[in-house]
Design a protein around this motif. Sequence first.
Motif, mmCIF file in Angstrom:
data_model
loop_
_atom_site.group_PDB
_atom_site.id
_atom_site.type_symbol
_atom_site.label_atom_id
_atom_site.label_comp_id
_atom_site.label_asym_id
_atom_site.label_seq_id
_atom_site.Cartn_x
_atom_site.Cartn_y
_atom_site.Cartn_z
ATOM 1 N N VAL B 166 -10.870 -0.021 -2.308
ATOM 2 C CA VAL B 166 -10.774 0.394 -0.910
ATOM 3 C C VAL B 166 -12.026 1.193 -0.574
ATOM 4 N N GLU B 167 -12.607 0.888 0.564
ATOM 5 C CA GLU B 167 -13.886 1.516 0.931
ATOM 6 C C GLU B 167 -13.775 1.991 2.378
ATOM 7 N N SER B 168 -14.315 3.150 2.674
ATOM 8 C CA SER B 168 -14.289 3.632 4.064
ATOM 9 C C SER B 168 -15.637 3.397 4.722
ATOM 10 N N VAL B 169 -15.642 2.936 5.943
ATOM 11 C CA VAL B 169 -16.915 2.761 6.651
ATOM 12 C C VAL B 169 -16.822 3.362 8.053
ATOM 13 N N ASP B 170 -17.987 3.667 8.611
ATOM 14 C CA ASP B 170 -18.067 4.068 10.024
ATOM 15 C C ASP B 170 -18.655 2.899 10.770
ATOM 16 N N THR B 171 -18.123 2.590 11.928
ATOM 17 C CA THR B 171 -18.772 1.544 12.710
ATOM 18 C C THR B 171 -19.506 2.201 13.863
ATOM 19 N N ALA B 172 -20.676 1.679 14.127
ATOM 20 C CA ALA B 172 -21.454 2.190 15.253
ATOM 21 C C ALA B 172 -21.162 1.301 16.442
ATOM 22 N N ALA B 173 -20.069 1.572 17.116
ATOM 23 C CA ALA B 173 -19.738 0.743 18.278
ATOM 24 C C ALA B 173 -19.450 1.661 19.454
ATOM 25 N N ASP B 174 -19.782 1.189 20.643
ATOM 26 C CA ASP B 174 -19.469 1.946 21.855
ATOM 27 C C ASP B 174 -18.016 1.737 22.207
ATOM 28 N N ILE B 175 -17.257 2.807 22.255
ATOM 29 C CA ILE B 175 -15.834 2.703 22.546
ATOM 30 C C ILE B 175 -15.615 3.014 24.026
ATOM 31 N N PRO B 176 -15.030 2.070 24.761
ATOM 32 C CA PRO B 176 -14.815 2.309 26.190
ATOM 33 C C PRO B 176 -13.645 3.275 26.425
ATOM 34 N N ASP B 177 -13.624 3.912 27.596
ATOM 35 C CA ASP B 177 -12.491 4.791 27.911
ATOM 36 C C ASP B 177 -11.756 4.301 29.159
ATOM 37 N N HIS B 178 -11.925 2.989 29.464
ATOM 38 C CA HIS B 178 -11.306 2.458 30.682
ATOM 39 C C HIS B 178 -9.862 2.007 30.486
ATOM 40 N N SER B 179 -9.355 2.048 29.238
ATOM 41 C CA SER B 179 -8.008 1.563 28.956
ATOM 42 C C SER B 179 -7.243 2.656 28.230
ATOM 43 N N ARG B 180 -6.050 2.969 28.698
ATOM 44 C CA ARG B 180 -5.282 4.061 28.099
ATOM 45 C C ARG B 180 -3.849 3.623 27.790
ATOM 46 N N PHE B 181 -3.420 3.975 26.587
ATOM 47 C CA PHE B 181 -2.036 3.710 26.191
ATOM 48 C C PHE B 181 -1.154 4.765 26.830
ATOM 49 N N ILE B 182 -0.033 4.362 27.424
ATOM 50 C CA ILE B 182 0.890 5.339 27.995
ATOM 51 C C ILE B 182 2.120 5.490 27.097
ATOM 52 N N GLU B 183 2.847 4.404 26.877
ATOM 53 C CA GLU B 183 3.993 4.521 25.980
ATOM 54 C C GLU B 183 4.489 3.164 25.504
ATOM 55 N N LEU B 184 5.267 3.220 24.435
ATOM 56 C CA LEU B 184 5.909 2.018 23.921
ATOM 57 C C LEU B 184 7.405 2.193 24.104
ATOM 58 N N GLN B 185 8.017 1.220 24.782
ATOM 59 C CA GLN B 185 9.471 1.246 24.906
ATOM 60 C C GLN B 185 10.018 0.223 23.934
ATOM 61 N N ALA B 186 10.435 0.723 22.775
ATOM 62 C CA ALA B 186 10.904 -0.193 21.739
ATOM 63 C C ALA B 186 12.380 0.058 21.492
ATOM 64 N N GLY B 187 13.130 -1.005 21.466
ATOM 65 C CA GLY B 187 14.535 -0.864 21.117
ATOM 66 C C GLY B 187 14.603 -0.527 19.635
ATOM 67 N N SER B 188 15.398 0.453 19.260
ATOM 68 C CA SER B 188 15.504 0.746 17.838
ATOM 69 C C SER B 188 16.719 -0.006 17.311
ATOM 70 N N SER B 189 16.571 -0.541 16.131
ATOM 71 C CA SER B 189 17.659 -1.322 15.563
ATOM 72 C C SER B 189 17.561 -1.267 14.048
ATOM 73 N N ASP B 190 18.716 -1.219 13.397
ATOM 74 C CA ASP B 190 18.712 -1.197 11.933
ATOM 75 C C ASP B 190 18.808 -2.610 11.374
ATOM 76 N N ARG B 191 18.863 -3.597 12.279
ATOM 77 C CA ARG B 191 18.997 -4.981 11.808
ATOM 78 C C ARG B 191 17.666 -5.470 11.235
ATOM 79 N N PRO B 192 17.744 -6.492 10.388
ATOM 80 C CA PRO B 192 16.504 -7.059 9.849
ATOM 81 C C PRO B 192 15.595 -7.522 10.996
ATOM 82 N N ASP B 193 14.297 -7.407 10.781
ATOM 83 C CA ASP B 193 13.320 -7.791 11.786
ATOM 84 C C ASP B 193 13.374 -9.296 12.044
ATOM 85 N N LEU B 194 13.403 -9.642 13.318
ATOM 86 C CA LEU B 194 13.508 -11.048 13.724
ATOM 87 C C LEU B 194 12.441 -11.919 13.054
#
Lengths: 249, 313
Positions: B166-194
Amino acid sequence: MDKILVGLKRVVDYNVRVRVRSDGSGVETDGVKMSINPFDEIALEEALRIRDRGDASEVIVVSIGSSDAQQQLRTGLAMGADRAILVESAESVDPLTVARVFMSLIERETADLVLLGKQAIDGDNSQTGQMLAALWGRPQATFASKLDIEGSTATVTREIDSGLEIVEVDLPAVVTVDLRMNEPRYVKLPDIMKAKKKPLDMLALNELNVEQAAAIREVRFEPPSEREKGVIVDDVASLVTALKDKGLL
Amino acid sequence: MSKVLIVAEHADGKANPSTAKCVACAAGIPEAEIHVVVLSDNSEAVANEIATLSSVSKVIRVDRPDNENQLAAVLAPQVAAMAEGYTHIFGPSTTFGRDLMPRIAALLGVNQVSDIMEVLGSHSFKRPVYAGNAIATVEAPTGLVVVATVRAASYRAVSSDAGAPVESVDTAADIPDHSRFIELQAGSSDRPDLQTAATVVSGGRALGSAENFDLIYKLADALGAGVGASRAAVDAGYVPNELQVGQTGKIIAPELYIAIGISGAIQHLTGIKDAGTIVAINKDGEAPIFEVADIGLVGDLFAIVPELQEAVS
Ligand SMILES: Cc1cc2nc3c(=O)[nH]c(=O)nc-3n(C[C@H](O)[C@H](O)[C@H](O)COP(=O)(O)OP(=O)(O)OC[C@H]3O[C@@H](n4cnc5c(N)ncnc54)[C@H](O)[C@@H]3O)c2cc1C
Ligand SMILES: Nc1ncnc2c1ncn2[C@@H]1O[C@H](COP(=O)(O)O)[C@@H](O)[C@H]1O
């Protein structure tokens, strides 16, 4: 917001049972019903609602393809789009080139929002919107089921594998729509008459300053492998026995 | 020689099973050297987990706070920046991969091969088109990087008995700030994943209401199964969208699929083509679902399902 561009791809109607030609050169399209890609109809409906709320000035429908796609554009105009652009190409055009065409139209028209389908149901590629957003250096909100616009930001609900994701993006942006976003309107006869007078510009692909990308070549088509014929059982007890016999219970 | 970079999908410090299936697909490319990149705000656990996958020769960690919410616009430039030297860049055809990979492809100036179901050679693949009504053999241009998504349902995960560096690297990329995560509405369930369950029980429009859908949940629980649904059942609000199976929902390949009150529209069947055994319960003996079912039972689900649940409990 000023203009919204909407992609309308002409595809085999979703009700048609598609068959592979016996020589494997493609699927049978002779005499087959063609329609607007269902996701694109939803994209257009959403654009019309945004305009009719007063949040956009103009809705322009765009198709890249054969001259037959005029039919789908006319349907889009009858639904309520203000004008149409057909970028003509006899050959089918690959997604990256389609994205480049949209990019060049965005520059001509200075659009603030591009609404596309999440996928075209012919090639099932699901890539054009994301590519356009990359070329444009703008946000993408894919697989959207809800779109709210306020000033220069859009709040989008996305249908993803784990549930619903809500993101906020600055405009201009590309949004690709999923089926649950809205219920597209039916076209009425007077609207079809009116649509005949609306502008439909035809451009040749090579008139635009667009470099054609190298396509992923489709060399052969075959029908999917068929499943073996199953059995019908009479009751629950026989179903349970059959499942036990297969080691599934 | 081919050099493949796989973009890992992960959540909550665990790799999504689709990652090990992408590795299985990449391992089908002749003489492939396979690296996996984990983009995260804290990738340690996921990277260590992926390092155990067989056929993987290196895991690359890219940690930065911006990666927390896995936004395509944020991740794509980082992957594009490290693309040099790779002949292939693969991701899963889950919503994560379908969102991200085309953005990477466009940054690299290539088209994407979507939904690889079989590898024929380094640049030759099979993929479904027209909702799986046709299988196309495609050729990606040689001399250009191949960016692709892998149809997870077509592959079995590689085993996890290896130990890649396993190796760690830094990427030299321009990261935009025009997109923002607000929230995830996920149903919680103990059943096996579909997407990974060995058995899936699905209900359709015939259930008639969210309350009646309980019949499906109860049967699934008796079988230790995951739960799915047709689009009609999701549209009607009986169940959340993440349960939808089909062309525009999830493509799954359980050992046993039980379709209850589902007619078997082509868009639904696309999602279950690779299931081991398909059972259909439908009151209409002419329903198209019976054309693909291995075992069919014609009758009223409201009588059959409780009886079946009783029998398997
Ligand atoms: C572009 C596009 C993409 C789509 N993508 C998907 C997708 O991903 N997934 C999907 O599922 N659909 C998808 N669809 C929708 C698909 O075409 C069908 O409309 C949908 O699958 C129908 O769902 P259903 O079988 O539950 O409902 P119906 O077709 O209404 O079938 C209900 C069935 O229940 C049976 N039934 C009724 N009552 C009983 C009873 N008491 N006991 C037993 N059986 C009973 C009936 O005989 C019937 O066969 C898509 C459509 C389009 C246009
Ligand atoms: N030739 C085309 N003409 C107009 N729009 C297109 C065309 N190809 C793709 N699109 C748009 O891009 C979306 C996704 O297509 P695809 O990436 O091919 O699955 C479609 O739903 C359309 O909105």
